[in-house]
Structures are given as structure tokens and as C-alpha cells.
Design a protein around this motif. Structure first.
Motif, PDB file in Angstrom:
ATOM      1  N   ILE A 153     117.530 -23.899-120.177  1.00  0.00           N
ATOM      2  CA  ILE A 153     117.232 -22.505-119.822  1.00  0.00           C
ATOM      3  C   ILE A 153     118.436 -21.965-119.049  1.00  0.00           C
ATOM      4  CG2 ILE A 153     115.808 -20.969-118.414  1.00  0.00           C
ATOM      5  CD1 ILE A 153     114.106 -21.748-120.636  1.00  0.00           C
ATOM      6  N   ASP A 154     118.968 -20.869-119.545  1.00  0.00           N
ATOM      7  CA  ASP A 154     120.167 -20.246-118.991  1.00  0.00           C
ATOM      8  C   ASP A 154     119.776 -19.222-117.919  1.00  0.00           C
ATOM      9  OD1 ASP A 154     122.856 -19.767-118.816  1.00  0.00           O
ATOM     10  OD2 ASP A 154     123.065 -18.942-120.839  1.00  0.00           O
ATOM     11  N   ASP A 155     120.689 -18.956-116.992  1.00  0.00           N
ATOM     12  CA  ASP A 155     120.474 -17.918-115.975  1.00  0.00           C
ATOM     13  C   ASP A 155     119.154 -18.106-115.239  1.00  0.00           C
ATOM     14  OD1 ASP A 155     122.767 -16.849-117.115  1.00  0.00           O
ATOM     15  OD2 ASP A 155     121.668 -15.413-118.343  1.00  0.00           O
ATOM     16  N   PHE A 156     118.778 -19.360-114.998  1.00  0.00           N
ATOM     17  CA  PHE A 156     117.448 -19.607-114.432  1.00  0.00           C
ATOM     18  C   PHE A 156     117.307 -18.952-113.056  1.00  0.00           C
ATOM     19  CE2 PHE A 156     114.016 -21.922-112.345  1.00  0.00           C
ATOM     20  CZ  PHE A 156     113.043 -21.794-113.312  1.00  0.00           C
TER      21      PHE A 156
ATOM     22  N   ALA B 283     124.607 -26.111-112.108  1.00  0.00           N
ATOM     23  CA  ALA B 283     124.935 -24.882-111.388  1.00  0.00           C
ATOM     24  C   ALA B 283     126.046 -24.165-112.136  1.00  0.00           C
ATOM     25  CB  ALA B 283     125.380 -25.201-109.967  1.00  0.00           C
ATOM     26  N   GLU B 284     125.853 -22.876-112.419  1.00  0.00           N
ATOM     27  CA  GLU B 284     126.902 -22.130-113.103  1.00  0.00           C
ATOM     28  C   GLU B 284     127.645 -21.231-112.120  1.00  0.00           C
ATOM     29  OE1 GLU B 284     124.896 -20.128-116.402  1.00  0.00           O
ATOM     30  OE2 GLU B 284     124.472 -18.437-115.124  1.00  0.00           O
ATOM     31  N   GLY B 285     128.892 -20.958-112.440  1.00  0.00           N
ATOM     32  CA  GLY B 285     129.683 -20.079-111.582  1.00  0.00           C
ATOM     33  C   GLY B 285     130.121 -20.727-110.277  1.00  0.00           C
TER      34      GLY B 285
END
Ligand code: C2E
Ligand code: CA
Ligand code: CA
Ligand code: CA
Length: 280
Positions: free
Chosen positions: A178-181, A236-238
């Protein structure tokens, strides 16, 4: 316009006409972008925090427009979704990324997982599982090396259809994240029915990690704790700073992706980057 209401002048303002015209022009350009070979993919590595190794790469589309130059996905994916062109673009992205992974695998990178973004429209198309199966067969990429990134909102547009599709793809061995959770309206009762392997914490929460006691940090911590209990990988993105990385590591986050590690880059640059990374 004759006989129109007094506020109708708004609909004929030159700027709006120009904007509508630009949009139509952009749509026509986008329609031809694939056959004209104007789309390209950049790849961003994702690192496993436990081993320090690169676990995989996310494919991110760009459009090299002949007149406007390089266009970021946020500036044409919404238009592609609106017009349905995203189906054709999505097929192109999946095929191109899998062919690229095949070449990397031939060069010895057999552990890499390829992450590909799926839009809501793709999830609503009944034949997606067959398309994915065909792409995997044509590229010789094993299903467990493909991770499809979906968002909460795209799943919720047609939950029944999405669930059936995800289950069929999961049976083939394809992974889901799941993206941008945290940014959508999460329906936990529904979420737990999905055959998920990972959650990606949205960048907005990572930015606030350094402010102790802040809401963003609390949310990031809660998502990590929940993922661990649900046996999901959490990425963790970004991630942009060493401080964020250390904080995430101490919280038990499984992986990171972000400028700290590397920006998205063309396939050849990624190969060189991987070689350099392994040498450390
Ligand atoms: P996303 O899937 O959340 O992708 C992550 C975005 O964050 C990428 O932007 C990436 O370049 C950027 N990013 C990564 N690390 C950092 C960082 O440390 N700091 C900052 N400030 N940004 C970082 P990009 O490539 O512009 O893509 C934007 C969005 O466009 C993606 O968000 C995704 O929703 C969509 N997109 C990209 N490629 C595709 C595609 O092939 N298909 C579909 N359906 N959507 C795509
Ligand atoms: Ca993504
Ligand atoms: Ca994301
Ligand atoms: Ca995002």
C-alpha cells in the motif's frame, strides 16, 4: 453568449479558454507519447535497514515532451487517469520495467524486487491479472520479484473487484504494497482482507520525524508498530536525512527509500550506483 445568465462571462474568459486548449493539446500529445517513444522510466533504490542491502527498485515514469521538456508524473498522470490513457501507459510501464529487470537479472542482480505503481483504473480492469501473467512470462521475471504499489483510495473505488484481482495476482506470487499509507481514509476492516506484504509510510509523516512529540512522528511510529504486529514489511518513503534514517531504524522500520540513498535515475545509472553501493 446571448441570453445567458449574468455570470456566464466566466466560462468564456480567455485564460480559461487557453487552459482548456492547453489541456486538449497536452491530451493529444500524451495520446502519441508512447508510439513516439517519449515516455521513460527512472528507478529509485529501496534499502533494507536490517541488512543495509538494496532490496529493490521502484519504477517511476517521466515524459520527455518534444516542446515542453521533461514532465513529472504528477503533471500528466492525473490527465492520463481522467482520459483512460493510463491503461496504455500502465501496460507500457509494466512491460518496460519487467524487460529492464530481466536485463539486470542477466547481469547477476537476481535478488532485486521491482516495484511498479498501479492506478485505480488499472485495478478496475478485469483483465489485469492476465496482462501481468503475460508480461512476467515474456520477461522471464518470477512473480515474487514484482511488487505492485496501490493506494487505499484506488482500492476503495471498487473494493469487490480490487479484492478479487489482488487475490488472483497474489496466488500467482505477485507482491503488494500500500503506497502513501496514512494519507487516505483507511478502512482497517477491509485492509486486513487484502493479501498485502508491505506498507509504505507517506513522505509527509517522515518529514516530521525529527520534531519529538509531534503528530507526524506519532503517526509514523504507530504505522511501524502496527505493520510489525500484522507481519507486514514497512517502508519509509522520502527519507532525506541521516537523522530520519537512524530514527526509523530504532523504531524497527524495515526499509527506506529517498534522496538520502539516491534520487530516481535512468537504468544505466542505477546499475553503476548498485555496483558502487555493493563495494561499500
Ligand atoms: P509515489 O509512488 O509516492 O513515488 C514517490 C515520489 O517521491 C517520486 O516522485 C519520487 O521521485 C519522490 N521522492 C522519492 N524520494 C524522495 C525524497 O527523499 N524527497 C522528496 N521530496 N521526494 C522523493 P515522482 O517520480 O515525481 O512521482 C510522483 C508520483 O507519480 C508517484 O508517487 C506516483 O504516484 C506517480 N507515478 C509515478 N510513476 C507512475 C507510474 O508508472 N504509474 C502510475 N500510476 N503512477 C506513477
Ligand atoms: Ca509508489
Ligand atoms: Ca508513495
Ligand atoms: Ca507519495
Amino acid at each position: 453568449a446571448k441570453g445567458a445568465g449574468r455570470n456566464d462571462y466566466r466560462f468564456f474568459s480567455p485564460e480559461m479558454d487557453a487552459r482548456a486548449h492547453d489541456k486538449l493539446r497536452l491530451e493529444n500529445d500524451l495520446r502519441r507519447a508512447i508510439e513516439r517513444h517519449e515516455l521513460l522510466l527512472h528507478y529509485q533504490p529501496q534499502m533494507d535497514l536490517l541488512t543495509g542491502k538494496v532490496r529493490g527498485v521502484e519504477a517511476l515514469v517521466r515524459w520527455l515532451h518534444p516542446r515542453l521538456g521533461l514532465i513529472a508524473p504528477n503533471d500528466f498522470i492525473p490527465l492520463a487517469e481522467e482520459t483512460g490513457l493510463i491503461l496504455e501507459i500502465g501496460d507500457w510501464v509494466l512491460n518496460t520495467a519487467c524487460q529492464q529487470l530481466r536485463r539486470w537479472r542477466e547481469q547477476g542482480q537476481t535478488d532485486l524486487v521491482l516495484a511498479v505503481n498501479l492506478s485505480a483504473r488499472q485495478l478496475q480492469r478485469p483483465g489485469l491479472d492476465l496482462g501481468v501473467a503475460r508480461t512476467l512470462a515474456a520477461s522471464g521475471v518470477p512473480a515474487h520479484c514484482l511488487e505492485l504499489e496501490i493506494t487505499e483510495s484506488s482500492v476503495m473505488q471498487d473494493p469487490e473487484q480490487a479484492l478479487a484481482l489482488l487475490r488472483r495476482l497474489h496466488q500467482m506470487g505477485v507482491l503488494f504494497a500500500i503506497d502513501d499509507f496514512g494519507t487516505g481514509y483507511t478502512n482497517f476492516a477491509y485492509l486486513k482482507q487484502l493479501p498485502l506484504q508491505a506498507l509504505k509510510i507517506d513522505r509527509s509523516f517522515i518529514q516530521g520525524l525529527s520534531q519529538a512529540g509531534g503528530d507526524d512522528a506519532a503517526i509514523a511510529e504507530a504505522i511501524i508498530a502496527m505493520s510489525r504486529k500484522m507481519n507486514l514489511r514497512v517502508i519509509a518513503e522520502g527519507v532525506e536525512t541521516e537523522e530520519q534514517r537512524l530514527r526509523l531504524q530504532s523504531l524497527g522500520c524495515d526499509g527506506i527509500q529517498g534522496y538520502l540513498l539516491a534520487r530516481p535515475m535512468p537504468a544505466e545509472a542505477l546499475m553503476a550506483w548498485l555496483a558502487g553501493h555493493a563495494a561499500h
